[in-house]
Design an enzyme around this catalytic site. Sequence first.
Site, PDB file in Angstrom:
ATOM      1  N   HIS A 214       7.216  17.302   3.044  1.00 41.59           N
ATOM      2  CA  HIS A 214       7.749  15.792   2.881  1.00 41.59           C
ATOM      3  C   HIS A 214       8.715  15.351   3.806  1.00 41.59           C
ATOM      4  CE1 HIS A 214       5.847  17.160  -0.950  1.00 41.59           C
ATOM      5  NE2 HIS A 214       5.381  15.958  -1.067  1.00 41.59           N
ATOM      6  N   ASP A 393      -4.281  18.017  37.292  1.00 42.19           N
ATOM      7  CA  ASP A 393      -4.573  19.486  37.285  1.00 42.19           C
ATOM      8  C   ASP A 393      -4.839  20.329  38.761  1.00 42.19           C
ATOM      9  OD1 ASP A 393      -6.929  18.422  38.330  1.00 42.19           O
ATOM     10  OD2 ASP A 393      -8.113  19.235  36.367  1.00 42.19           O
ATOM     11  N   GLY A 481     -19.863  17.632  48.127  1.00 44.19           N
ATOM     12  CA  GLY A 481     -18.841  16.616  47.714  1.00 44.19           C
ATOM     13  C   GLY A 481     -19.578  15.320  48.221  1.00 44.19           C
ATOM     14  N   ASP A 551      -3.732  12.287  48.984  1.00 43.68           N
ATOM     15  CA  ASP A 551      -4.762  12.920  48.290  1.00 43.68           C
ATOM     16  C   ASP A 551      -4.156  14.465  48.059  1.00 43.68           C
ATOM     17  OD1 ASP A 551      -7.305  12.910  46.950  1.00 43.68           O
ATOM     18  OD2 ASP A 551      -7.549  14.676  48.754  1.00 43.68           O
ATOM     19  N   GLY A 553      -6.214  16.925  47.398  1.00 42.35           N
ATOM     20  CA  GLY A 553      -7.049  17.845  47.755  1.00 42.35           C
ATOM     21  C   GLY A 553      -6.801  17.883  49.380  1.00 42.35           C
TER      22      GLY A 553
END
Lengths: 576, 576
Positions: A214, A393, A481, A551, A553
């Site tokens: 509580h 990530d 890709g 970017d 990558g």
Amino acid sequence: MTRIFNEPENFVDDQLAGFADLYADRLRAVPGGVVSRQGGQPQVAVVIGGGSGHYPAFAGLVGPGLATGAVVGNIFTSPSAAQVYSVAKAADQGRGVILSFGNYAGDTMNFGIAAARLRKEGIDTRIVIVTDDIASAQTEQQRRGIAGDFTVFKVMGAAAAAGQGVDDVERVGLAANGATRSLGAAFSGCTMPGADTPLFTVPEGQIGVGLGIHGEPGIRDEALPTAADLAATLADPVLAQAPDEAGTRVGVILNGLGTTKYEELFLLWGLIAARLREAGLEVVDPEVGELVTSLDMGGVSLTLMWLDDELAEYWTADTYTPAYRKQQTPLAGMVRGASGETGVEEAESIPAATAAARQLATIVVQGLQTMAQTLHANEKELGDIDAVAGDGDHGRGMVKGVDAALDAVQHESRRGEPGAAWLLRQAGLAWAEHAGGTSGVLWGAALEAAGGSLTDERDSYAAADYVAAAAAFSGAITDLGGAAVEDKTLVDSLAPFVDTLQAGVDDGTQFGEAFAAAAAVAHQKAADTADLVPKLGRARPLADKSVGTPDAGATSFAMIVGGLAPSTPVGQRHDA
Amino acid sequence: MTRIFNEPENFVDDQLAGFADLYADRLRAVPGGVVSRQGGQPQVAVVIGGGSGHYPAFAGLVGPGLATGAVVGNIFTSPSAAQVYSVAKAADQGRGVILSFGNYAGDTMNFGIAAARLRKEGIDTRIVIVTDDIASAQTEQQRRGIAGDFTVFKVMGAAAAAGQGVDDVERVGLAANGATRSLGAAFSGCTMPGADTPLFTVPEGQIGVGLGIHGEPGIRDEALPTAADLAATLADPVLAQAPDEAGTRVGVILNGLGTTKYEELFLLWGLIAARLREAGLEVVDPEVGELVTSLDMGGVSLTLMWLDDELAEYWTADTYTPAYRKQQTPLAGMVRGASGETGVEEAESIPAATAAARQLATIVVQGLQTMAQTLHANEKELGDIDAVAGDGDHGRGMVKGVDAALDAVQHESRRGEPGAAWLLRQAGLAWAEHAGGTSGVLWGAALEAAGGSLTDERDSYAAADYVAAAAAFSGAITDLGGAAVEDKTLVDSLAPFVDTLQAGVDDGTQFGEAFAAAAAVAHQKAADTADLVPKLGRARPLADKSVGTPDAGATSFAMIVGGLAPSTPVGQRHDA
């Protein structure tokens, strides 16, 4: 923080209306709470309740095999005696009523007044108070009820559904409470609807041991432990308070208080389960999840109920409520086996490699070590870049990939005499396996392709072979890709890198010098991607947000080749 | 924030190990994920998956009637092709494999590579990609998959369990995706295990409309709406994107992203359900809860799947997984009725009252108005005092009580000519009913007792009658609560108040003056409770923390009588 409400003071009524609408086919709203649309043989009515803010306690636990009705008070506030009376009257099926709730002064008073009124009307009414929180008092009768509410309710609900009389339902309820012990730890406080600040706070990096449900702070604060230490912090005191003549079987709840994620609870469960088994206990039907919450509080509690045959029967019995459903039938057809069965394959044997291929293999290992250093050093930066318009990530994925690749090639080097091509293939498989994600697949396939280009069959390897391997690396990525230059991907630094390397070697430049020049081009081209709008990948809907940021990558590729430039094959460097 | 872990980089493996241990009787851990310990007739394998952090998606949805296996990637990261292949091989029962996942580049690539490998081995493998998020792109094929993953998986799992072949399971999966539309709103970002800061933040007082489930921010930020506006924000765009030739039946998910509480979701559901019905839709088996989460993100998404007969059959079919269980049998015995049935009683008629009692009734109404002003003005302070060692609800409870009491007496005054005693009884019942908690019961019983002492039968009321009423008020509280002076409760200011009032009136002091003097004593005695250690009530285990802070109940009583002092009965005041 509670964010969905209209008028804060109507929160409880409004949420109960939505809940009653959702489950209108099985529950009936009555003044003060809900009752089950019970059919079949009359049974003892098990009426549970308390304040709101604890979902699934209490309304989510009404249904066949569990509670007959639930009284719903305001948030963290006992329902009134009139509410208790109203719900109990609606739940009564002529076989007596059990009122059950956690041990709090307001609840004891209100349920007590209602019981007196029900008895005055000739309804046989019993009270079972839950007192499971070992942190709250030395003596059992003075303890608070926390998640042990659930085990006590479950046992009584099953006994009532099995047709037991009010004496027996009360008896097993008291036995369940006597066999139940809980201890919790809070990570963060909870906030009432409409309030700006939580009812209490846990200092950063601490936990409050001995939580209430509580908004009461913990009995004492301790440093935030590892999961392994937390398992001991919760399990050991509960085990030490085992009831007299307790057997070796326990029903278990690992209860999340609200904002602690299921994944965290599962992780903790693995550690607690091991600890209980080490203590010689057999765990019966453990439940891991949110059963008795405290609004948006972060925290966890462990509840053990020591089982005799009767308690075990009722603990494992079928039930079907909005929030808690257990049935043996769907599991009857399962082909059960030992846990931990896997389909892991035998390792392939390492194929023969030429002396030159084995020599080149040492360069591959060194290169991966350098890549690992580069990626570890830049993990956070890559994550931050990726977080601007992606999921943040990239840094973590690349680190997981390179670490796995390095582990794999070191493992292979220990178990035999691999060539460079074999190592690149293993590195690629490990990278893709452990990095996951788009970049993991691409890097994995590219390393495999580079190895395939080199082969382990040559008597010597020259600059042209390395260029061909780089082209194979690049080709795998564009094939898989589907990205072209200016799509704002890895290809924006990779393609010009390969082109520059190729041109340098074609011009007769030393390989090391050509590599360094190509790495410099990759660095510039990666930076230039800041101006581009992405055309592919998961960042699509957020494309505009990415303008101004390079970017991730393309950047990580440029960092890697920049890091590798000084460590190109021995004897090939211009300045060597 | 994620708090339970050992090494952050092992979080996913560690939590999967705990999960697999917990459900070892029904699930089998394999490299890359889990598969159902399926028995009985072979069926088409429905293999779902994606990154971790979305529990119950994906591993929590494996079991009879839903997925055959789940591939578990790293947090917010696609699993590798090798993981997908491993789980699919383990799940395959010789009738073909469906791979299903949300539309993200990494998942599409990895599941695609695995499919190619499975097909090369002669396993008939189909791919069903979920594209439900209407905020993410204009064209359906480009949209992301969010909570609509669940409806598509559910339908395919039911079709496979029903014995359909791989062509039909694929067909209904594609139909389910084509009939599913979602839109979400984020309240707060999510934090990766081990990270200190969230992947994104939503500005205070705003929501991010068009949320992702991987820490992507919303497509646009808007001001935090009321629940009613939020219902429209989510429902209207989804309804506007109904598929062509959609019928009027919809399966619905109102999905919580992680830290949004079930009570909030129920509240919102009530508003959305009304909106869907207004739009002429029949809601079939709505699900409100956490089905596809995003770590500890705050937010909610609405998913509608328009149903034809086939989709309706599979949407409502039985299933039994760790996190999602639905079965028609336990509900078969229910006695279903119209929702909203209640047992509200007829109002009692107002008993006759003397002129003096009716005149005194106006003082009761004025007194309650003054009390309401006092308590509203001090609600926050009383809550803060109570929060030090209690649950912080005292201010709110008192305000709810006095508001309900005032409403009740005003209602009674409109419907007849009540006396003071009747009004005090109604005020007490309403106070206890709406305030709940210990103080609600005590105040309710005390007001009733005061009314009982006064009666509505006298021809005049004098100071001694008011003193007797105050004594009755006090007696009800000590009888019911069992507290004595110095227990650090309401009694610490109440008892000296009554004693002082009694003494003053006995000495012949004017009632108003005696009341003011008694109120001053109550004020001092309430302040003095700061030095006391509480002996009763729910604050018991936190007794030491309360030293230095006065008792909330003693304080609110002193505030109330302090506020009432200038408004004692006309003509009785010393200075009048």
